[in-house]
Design a protein around this motif. Structure first.
Motif, PDB file in Angstrom:
ATOM      1  N   GLY A  12       0.869  -1.288   0.094  1.00  9.27           N
ATOM      2  CA  GLY A  12       0.063   0.079   0.048  1.00  9.27           C
ATOM      3  C   GLY A  12       0.757   1.274   0.011  1.00  9.27           C
ATOM      4  N   GLY A  13       0.462   2.278  -0.164  1.00 11.42           N
ATOM      5  CA  GLY A  13       0.984   3.692  -0.001  1.00 11.42           C
ATOM      6  C   GLY A  13       0.134   4.733  -0.630  1.00 11.42           C
ATOM      7  N   LEU A  14       0.806   5.910  -1.106  1.00  8.18           N
ATOM      8  CA  LEU A  14       0.006   7.214  -1.478  1.00  8.18           C
ATOM      9  C   LEU A  14       0.539   7.168  -2.936  1.00  8.18           C
ATOM     10  N   ASP A  70      -2.711   5.659 -11.502  1.00 11.52           N
ATOM     11  CA  ASP A  70      -1.600   4.992 -11.000  1.00 11.52           C
ATOM     12  C   ASP A  70      -2.050   3.475 -11.090  1.00 11.52           C
ATOM     13  N   SER A  71      -1.151   2.703 -11.146  1.00  8.70           N
ATOM     14  CA  SER A  71      -1.454   1.194 -10.650  1.00  8.70           C
ATOM     15  C   SER A  71      -0.706   0.656  -9.374  1.00  8.70           C
ATOM     16  N   LEU A 109      -6.210   3.665 -10.613  1.00  3.12           N
ATOM     17  CA  LEU A 109      -6.471   3.955  -9.213  1.00  3.12           C
ATOM     18  C   LEU A 109      -7.550   5.191  -9.417  1.00  3.12           C
ATOM     19  N   GLN A 110      -8.716   5.197  -8.456  1.00  3.49           N
ATOM     20  CA  GLN A 110      -9.234   6.433  -8.284  1.00  3.49           C
ATOM     21  C   GLN A 110      -9.429   6.856  -6.991  1.00  3.49           C
ATOM     22  N   PRO A 111      -9.792   7.949  -6.635  1.00  6.09           N
ATOM     23  CA  PRO A 111      -9.835   8.472  -5.542  1.00  6.09           C
ATOM     24  C   PRO A 111     -10.488   7.872  -4.474  1.00  6.09           C
ATOM     25  N   SER A 117      -4.752  10.059  -4.500  1.00  8.47           N
ATOM     26  CA  SER A 117      -4.910  11.564  -4.496  1.00  8.47           C
ATOM     27  C   SER A 117      -5.444  11.848  -5.920  1.00  8.47           C
ATOM     28  N   SER A 118      -6.278  13.065  -6.110  1.00  7.16           N
ATOM     29  CA  SER A 118      -6.839  13.147  -7.254  1.00  7.16           C
ATOM     30  C   SER A 118      -5.833  14.246  -7.900  1.00  7.16           C
TER      31      SER A 118
END
Length: 125
Positions: A9-11, A16-17, A86-88, A124-125
């Motif tokens: 996991g992470g920010l 992104d994937s 990835l989405q917010p 993050s968006s």
């Protein structure tokens, strides 16, 4: 007993994937299936994807079909969750879980006997 440890996991940024890993140890030979769940802030934990230990069957929540892929590597006793685009709204703590008995409802949280500590994914968006 089966011990589970999630990682990966992470920010990340939207689009992104990410690949999450769940390493299993202990009595893994008694495992029927593995599942991934996620819990967003203020929400209940929800089923995301599942896979039988043999890898012969996979299950997905409708909301993630097409973007999430669950796979397993029995030699490493590890289950992966690949997430693309990835989405917010994918922001959540992601948990893996072990199902030790044959179940007709692998999407049900109550069916799983062992859980990992979770890994945070923040988009993050």
């Amino acid at each position: 007993q089966v011990q589970l440890v999630e990682s990966g996991g992470g920010l990340v940024q939207a689009g992104d994937s990410l690949r999450l890993s769940c390493a299993a140890s202990g009595r893994t030979f008694s495992t029927y299936a593995m599942g991934w769940f996620r819990q967003a802030p203020g929400e209940e934990r929800k089923f995301v994807a599942g896979i039988t230990w043999s890898g012969s069957s996979t299950y997905y929540a409708d909301s993630v079909k097409g973007r999430f892929t669950i796979t397993s590597d029995n030699a490493k006793a590890t289950v992966y969750l690949q997430i693309i685009t990835l989405q917010p709204e994918d922001t959540a703590v992601y948990y893996c879980a072990a199902l030790l008995h044959i179940s007709a409802w692998p999407e049900r949280e109550s069916e799983y006997e062992h859980w990992g500590q979770g890994t945070q994914v923040t988009v993050s968006s």
